[in-house]
Design a protein around this motif. Sequence first.
Motif, short mmCIF file in Angstrom:
data_model
loop_
_atom_site.label_atom_id
_atom_site.label_comp_id
_atom_site.label_asym_id
_atom_site.label_seq_id
_atom_site.Cartn_x
_atom_site.Cartn_y
_atom_site.Cartn_z
N TYR A 35 6.34 64.01 -23.41
CA TYR A 35 6.56 64.27 -22.12
C TYR A 35 5.30 65.48 -21.69
CZ TYR A 35 11.10 62.04 -22.67
OH TYR A 35 12.27 61.30 -22.80
N GLY A 42 11.04 69.55 -14.26
CA GLY A 42 11.48 68.98 -15.37
C GLY A 42 10.29 67.99 -16.33
N PRO A 43 10.65 68.01 -17.48
CA PRO A 43 9.62 67.00 -18.39
C PRO A 43 9.68 65.60 -17.66
CG PRO A 43 11.20 68.22 -19.74
CD PRO A 43 11.74 68.43 -18.54
N PHE A 45 8.54 61.70 -18.59
CA PHE A 45 8.11 60.87 -19.86
C PHE A 45 6.74 60.12 -19.79
CE2 PHE A 45 9.45 58.05 -23.21
CZ PHE A 45 8.96 56.80 -22.93
N GLN A 56 7.61 52.14 -25.04
CA GLN A 56 7.92 52.16 -23.82
C GLN A 56 6.80 53.34 -22.84
OE1 GLN A 56 11.68 51.99 -22.67
NE2 GLN A 56 11.39 52.32 -20.39
N VAL A 99 20.69 54.25 -30.28
CA VAL A 99 20.60 54.12 -28.69
C VAL A 99 21.19 55.11 -28.01
CG1 VAL A 99 21.23 52.62 -26.60
CG2 VAL A 99 20.63 51.53 -28.89
N GLY A 100 20.11 55.87 -27.25
CA GLY A 100 20.77 57.03 -26.68
C GLY A 100 21.03 58.25 -27.20
N GLU A 102 20.06 61.77 -29.37
CA GLU A 102 19.48 63.21 -28.80
C GLU A 102 18.16 63.32 -29.36
OE1 GLU A 102 22.18 65.32 -31.97
OE2 GLU A 102 20.58 66.50 -31.54
N LEU A 103 17.33 63.91 -28.34
CA LEU A 103 15.82 64.15 -28.75
C LEU A 103 15.68 65.64 -29.39
CD1 LEU A 103 14.40 62.89 -25.34
CD2 LEU A 103 14.42 61.65 -27.64
N PHE A 105 13.14 68.33 -29.69
CA PHE A 105 11.70 68.86 -29.34
C PHE A 105 10.97 69.92 -30.12
CE2 PHE A 105 11.43 66.80 -25.08
CZ PHE A 105 12.86 66.34 -24.89
N TYR B 33 23.45 56.78 -20.65
CA TYR B 33 23.72 58.12 -21.27
C TYR B 33 23.22 59.50 -20.58
CZ TYR B 33 23.76 54.61 -24.94
OH TYR B 33 24.21 53.40 -25.60
N PHE B 35 22.78 63.64 -20.67
CA PHE B 35 22.50 64.74 -21.51
C PHE B 35 22.50 66.03 -20.91
CE2 PHE B 35 21.04 61.91 -24.85
CZ PHE B 35 20.86 60.97 -24.32
N TYR B 37 20.32 69.60 -21.72
CA TYR B 37 19.25 70.44 -22.55
C TYR B 37 19.18 71.83 -22.16
CZ TYR B 37 17.91 66.23 -25.14
OH TYR B 37 17.80 64.98 -25.79
N LEU B 45 13.00 72.77 -26.19
CA LEU B 45 14.13 72.17 -25.35
C LEU B 45 15.26 72.02 -26.52
CD1 LEU B 45 12.27 71.06 -23.27
CD2 LEU B 45 14.06 69.97 -22.25
N PHE B 47 19.01 70.49 -27.54
CA PHE B 47 20.11 69.51 -27.07
C PHE B 47 21.39 70.30 -27.16
CE2 PHE B 47 22.53 65.76 -27.13
CZ PHE B 47 23.70 66.06 -27.93
N ARG B 50 25.68 65.10 -25.39
CA ARG B 50 25.49 63.81 -24.95
C ARG B 50 26.61 63.06 -24.57
NH1 ARG B 50 25.85 59.23 -28.42
NH2 ARG B 50 24.44 57.50 -27.68
N PHE B 91 18.54 71.68 -18.29
CA PHE B 91 17.91 70.53 -17.73
C PHE B 91 19.05 69.39 -17.93
CE2 PHE B 91 13.65 71.25 -16.51
CZ PHE B 91 13.43 72.10 -17.35
N SER B 95 19.63 58.58 -19.48
CA SER B 95 18.79 57.66 -20.03
C SER B 95 19.59 56.20 -19.95
CB SER B 95 18.46 57.72 -21.41
OG SER B 95 19.39 57.65 -22.39
N TYR B 100 16.55 52.66 -23.01
CA TYR B 100 17.07 53.94 -23.35
C TYR B 100 16.08 55.17 -23.97
CZ TYR B 100 16.94 51.33 -27.82
OH TYR B 100 16.34 50.75 -28.92
N VAL B 103 13.78 58.98 -21.27
CA VAL B 103 14.83 59.75 -20.80
C VAL B 103 14.23 60.82 -19.61
CG1 VAL B 103 16.22 61.92 -21.23
CG2 VAL B 103 15.74 60.40 -23.09
N PHE B 105 14.54 63.67 -16.83
CA PHE B 105 15.27 64.80 -16.45
C PHE B 105 15.26 65.23 -15.17
CE2 PHE B 105 15.46 66.58 -20.90
CZ PHE B 105 14.63 65.58 -21.74
#
Lengths: 114, 115
Positions: A35, A42-43, A45, A56, A99-100, A102-103, A105, B33, B35, B37, B45, B47, B50, B91, B95, B100, B103, B105
């Motif tokens: 990102y 905001g970040p 992608f 992607q 799927v979907g 959490e990330l 960082f 979804y 989120f 953050y 960041l 989490f 979700r 934030f 997604s 997905y 994401v 933000f």
Amino acid sequence: DAGVTQSPTHLIKTRGQQVTLRCSPKSGHDTVSWYQQALGQGPQFIFQYYEEEERQRGNFPDRFSGHQFPNYSSELNVNALLLGDSALYLCASSLGKIVGGELFFGEGSRLTVL
Amino acid sequence: AQKVTQAQTEISVVEKEDVTLDCVYETRDTTYYLFWYKQPPSGELVFLIRRNSFDEQNEISGRYSWNFQKSTSSFNFTITASQVVDSAVYFCALSMKTSYDKVIFGPGTSLSVIP
């Protein structure tokens, strides 16, 4: 348990140069996303890598490219740097099969282009 | 188009006050979804929560609570009895099942809690 690590933390480049940023994902994670976060925003992608392939991509020019290695670490390369590329570059790791999910960082690499 | 809006750019509260951060999202997907953050000054960041589009049940975690309303496309975040350590940029993110991995933000809300 090591989290997401990024290097370098800060760097300064001049217009037209090229830069490589590196990321090691959280232990057990196989997916890396990059990102770009401009100051006060905001970040955004850039792209995501899974199984060593770009899965992607966001709305970034071809000057932005990446790579994922067999150990799941990743690099982000930016060619022909512009002043507008100055930003915090964040790497996030996750589990590709969820799927979907959490990330997680890293603390980012702050790039300044002069 | 997919989009996340956080209308509050900056909020300042006195410690122990309650504060709500607003988030409005746009998507045509039926499966998505949401989120939240938190980004402290260190830049990393973190989490917080979700939610999937089929789960509108509100959630409470300690001093944090989230209100998800599909009818208004909102996913608001409330901090009860705020503390100085809550000072950060928050934030909201989205997604979609169709993409997905990507994401999206929002622009973030900078929260300052004054002792």
